[in-house]
Design an enzyme around this catalytic site. Structure first.
Site, mmCIF file in Angstrom:
data_model
loop_
_atom_site.group_PDB
_atom_site.id
_atom_site.type_symbol
_atom_site.label_atom_id
_atom_site.label_comp_id
_atom_site.label_asym_id
_atom_site.label_seq_id
_atom_site.Cartn_x
_atom_site.Cartn_y
_atom_site.Cartn_z
ATOM 1 N N TYR A 54 -10.088 19.477 25.845
ATOM 2 C CA TYR A 54 -10.220 18.938 24.484
ATOM 3 C C TYR A 54 -9.446 17.634 24.309
ATOM 4 O O TYR A 54 -9.854 16.780 23.507
ATOM 5 C CB TYR A 54 -9.833 19.996 23.443
ATOM 6 C CG TYR A 54 -10.911 21.043 23.316
ATOM 7 C CD1 TYR A 54 -12.113 20.762 22.677
ATOM 8 C CD2 TYR A 54 -10.761 22.297 23.903
ATOM 9 C CE1 TYR A 54 -13.124 21.697 22.602
ATOM 10 C CE2 TYR A 54 -11.777 23.251 23.827
ATOM 11 C CZ TYR A 54 -12.958 22.946 23.173
ATOM 12 O OH TYR A 54 -13.980 23.871 23.102
ATOM 13 N N ASN A 88 -20.932 19.117 14.891
ATOM 14 C CA ASN A 88 -20.102 18.218 15.703
ATOM 15 C C ASN A 88 -18.636 18.334 15.342
ATOM 16 O O ASN A 88 -18.275 18.511 14.180
ATOM 17 C CB ASN A 88 -20.566 16.770 15.535
ATOM 18 C CG ASN A 88 -21.990 16.586 16.022
ATOM 19 O OD1 ASN A 88 -22.511 17.445 16.725
ATOM 20 N ND2 ASN A 88 -22.617 15.489 15.646
ATOM 21 N N ASP A 90 -16.613 15.797 16.181
ATOM 22 C CA ASP A 90 -16.114 14.425 15.972
ATOM 23 C C ASP A 90 -16.055 14.098 14.482
ATOM 24 O O ASP A 90 -16.556 14.857 13.651
ATOM 25 C CB ASP A 90 -16.985 13.397 16.736
ATOM 26 C CG ASP A 90 -18.402 13.293 16.192
ATOM 27 O OD1 ASP A 90 -18.564 13.035 14.976
ATOM 28 O OD2 ASP A 90 -19.369 13.444 16.973
ATOM 29 N N HIS A 105 -18.161 23.858 13.511
ATOM 30 C CA HIS A 105 -17.517 24.210 14.783
ATOM 31 C C HIS A 105 -16.126 23.597 14.944
ATOM 32 O O HIS A 105 -15.616 23.520 16.062
ATOM 33 C CB HIS A 105 -18.428 23.815 15.954
ATOM 34 C CG HIS A 105 -19.694 24.621 15.995
ATOM 35 N ND1 HIS A 105 -20.826 24.246 16.688
ATOM 36 C CD2 HIS A 105 -20.015 25.813 15.395
ATOM 37 C CE1 HIS A 105 -21.770 25.164 16.528
ATOM 38 N NE2 HIS A 105 -21.306 26.112 15.732
ATOM 39 N N GLY A 171 -30.744 15.831 15.972
ATOM 40 C CA GLY A 171 -29.999 15.844 17.223
ATOM 41 C C GLY A 171 -29.334 17.142 17.592
ATOM 42 O O GLY A 171 -28.182 17.153 18.010
ATOM 43 N N THR A 172 -30.066 18.228 17.447
ATOM 44 C CA THR A 172 -29.520 19.509 17.914
ATOM 45 C C THR A 172 -30.604 20.288 18.647
ATOM 46 O O THR A 172 -31.761 20.274 18.233
ATOM 47 C CB THR A 172 -28.937 20.362 16.757
ATOM 48 O OG1 THR A 172 -28.629 21.673 17.261
ATOM 49 C CG2 THR A 172 -29.857 20.487 15.560
ATOM 50 N N SER A 173 -30.198 20.969 19.717
ATOM 51 C CA SER A 173 -31.165 21.764 20.483
ATOM 52 C C SER A 173 -31.469 23.087 19.771
ATOM 53 O O SER A 173 -32.331 23.831 20.206
ATOM 54 C CB SER A 173 -30.614 22.048 21.883
ATOM 55 O OG SER A 173 -29.389 22.759 21.786
HETATM 56 N N1 APR Z 1 -30.767 10.999 19.001
HETATM 57 C C1 APR Z 1 -31.112 12.229 18.522
HETATM 58 N N2 APR Z 1 -31.073 13.341 19.257
HETATM 59 C C2 APR Z 1 -30.665 13.223 20.530
HETATM 60 C C3 APR Z 1 -30.286 11.988 21.101
HETATM 61 C C4 APR Z 1 -30.351 10.840 20.278
HETATM 62 N N3 APR Z 1 -30.022 9.622 20.705
HETATM 63 N N4 APR Z 1 -29.916 12.206 22.378
HETATM 64 C C5 APR Z 1 -30.059 13.533 22.604
HETATM 65 N N5 APR Z 1 -30.511 14.133 21.490
HETATM 66 C C6 APR Z 1 -30.819 15.547 21.235
HETATM 67 C C7 APR Z 1 -31.290 16.329 22.425
HETATM 68 O O1 APR Z 1 -32.687 16.148 22.621
HETATM 69 C C8 APR Z 1 -30.928 17.760 22.028
HETATM 70 O O2 APR Z 1 -31.972 18.354 21.282
HETATM 71 O O3 APR Z 1 -29.618 16.178 20.825
HETATM 72 C C9 APR Z 1 -29.722 17.567 21.124
HETATM 73 C C10 APR Z 1 -28.402 17.977 21.731
HETATM 74 O O4 APR Z 1 -28.372 19.347 21.947
HETATM 75 P P1 APR Z 1 -27.069 20.083 22.459
HETATM 76 O O5 APR Z 1 -26.482 19.320 23.590
HETATM 77 O O6 APR Z 1 -27.414 21.496 22.684
HETATM 78 O O7 APR Z 1 -26.046 19.912 21.218
HETATM 79 P P2 APR Z 1 -25.952 20.799 19.907
HETATM 80 O O8 APR Z 1 -27.270 21.330 19.500
HETATM 81 O O9 APR Z 1 -25.180 19.997 18.912
HETATM 82 O O10 APR Z 1 -25.042 21.985 20.405
HETATM 83 C C11 APR Z 1 -24.667 22.988 19.514
HETATM 84 O O11 APR Z 1 -23.259 23.952 21.168
HETATM 85 O O12 APR Z 1 -21.690 23.827 22.868
HETATM 86 C C12 APR Z 1 -21.882 24.003 21.541
HETATM 87 O O13 APR Z 1 -20.246 23.876 19.959
HETATM 88 C C13 APR Z 1 -21.135 23.063 20.672
HETATM 89 O O14 APR Z 1 -21.702 22.300 18.454
HETATM 90 C C14 APR Z 1 -22.189 22.465 19.781
HETATM 91 C C15 APR Z 1 -23.301 23.495 19.851
#
Ligand code: APR
Length: 235
Positions: A54, A88, A90, A105, A171-173
């Site tokens: 971290y 996020n 950040d 988170h 921007g989240t999976s």
């Molecule tokens: N603009 C928009 N989306 C984007 C970009 C971009 N420039 N680049 C990547 N992405 C998308 C990817 O396509 C994906 O769908 O951002 C997403 C990122 O997914 P993850 O890496 O799984 O992140 P997130 O969904 O925020 O993860 C959730 O998982 O590990 C934990 O606690 C952590 O808060 C986090 C949680």
């Protein structure tokens, strides 16, 4: 009263600021094992490793700047009551100027007591060191929600989400629960947008418009549309 715009953000919104996502190729969870750095068991086993992980994340955040996607959400505040619910850790939404930001988170710029979770501190500099203690004498930990821990802000997030007039996902999976389940709390008739360059699995969500773009370009266009300005390109 301004319409309520609820925005659910993930790592992708900060990707263009240079902060790594988790599950994309080259993402953080390819480099690190979640079980080594982001669970209570990891903390019990090896505090130094967890702190180091971290501390590195924090340095990267402190060196990063908000991008056009963060700023587009700030602009929307002139017409909407914008509530950001972010996964996020950040602080780029806050640094861009967004006023209402809920962190599901945790927050990387803060530390927390390990005996009293109400003792939260702003970290001076970029590191929490082994041996650094709270006022009650316990080792400080990152103010982060680890895998396997409760998400204390989830109830507040549901209450905000249920009242949305418009809902945007960026921007989240949508892979991590309970956060990803937030979209199920949005009433069917509410317009929803999803901005992500990849195909994100969202099943059974009505009134959803998918904008398959990066956050900066996708959100800038969407913000123009929501502000009632003409966009040069159809969304
Ligand atoms: N603009 C928009 N989306 C984007 C970009 C971009 N420039 N680049 C990547 N992405 C998308 C990817 O396509 C994906 O769908 O951002 C997403 C990122 O997914 P993850 O890496 O799984 O992140 P997130 O969904 O925020 O993860 C959730 O998982 O590990 C934990 O606690 C952590 O808060 C986090 C949680």
């Amino acid at each position: 009263m301004k319409p309520k715009l609820v925005v659910f953000t993930g790592a992708g919104i900060s990707a263009e600021s240079g902060i790594k996502t988790f599950r994309d190729s080259g993402g953080l969870w390819e480099e690190y094992d979640i079980n080594d750095v982001a669970t209570p068991q990891a903390w019990d086993r090896n505090k130094e490793l967890v702190l180091d992980f971290y501390n590195k994340r924090r340095k990267q955040v402190l060196e990063s700047q908000p991008n056009d996607a963060h700023f587009a959400l700030v602009e929307l505040e002139s017409k909407y009551d914008v509530h950001i619910i972010t996964q996020n850790i950040d602080d780029l939404h806050e640094r861009a100027g967004s006023k209402k930001v809920l962190h599901l988170h945790g927050e990387i710029i803060k530390s927390r007591s390990t005996v009293d979770p109400s003792l939260i501190y702003k970290i001076k500099g970029s590191e929490i060191k082994l041996g650094e203690k709270c006022e009650k004498g316990s080792q400080l930990r990152p103010h982060i929600v680890w895998f396997g821990e409760m998400v204390p802000q989830m109830e507040t997030a549901y209450i905000i989400a249920e009242k949305a007039d418009i809902f945007i996902v960026v921007g989240t999976s949508m892979a991590v629960y309970p956060a990803a389940g937030l979209i199920d709390y949005i009433p069917n008739d509410i317009p929803k947008y999803l901005v992500d360059p990849s195909d994100v699995k969202v099943n059974g969500v009505s009134n959803l418009k998918i904008i398959k773009e990066k956050a900066s370009s996708g959100l800038s266009k969407l913000a123009k549309e929501l502000m009632g300005e003409k966009t040069s390109k159809a969304l």
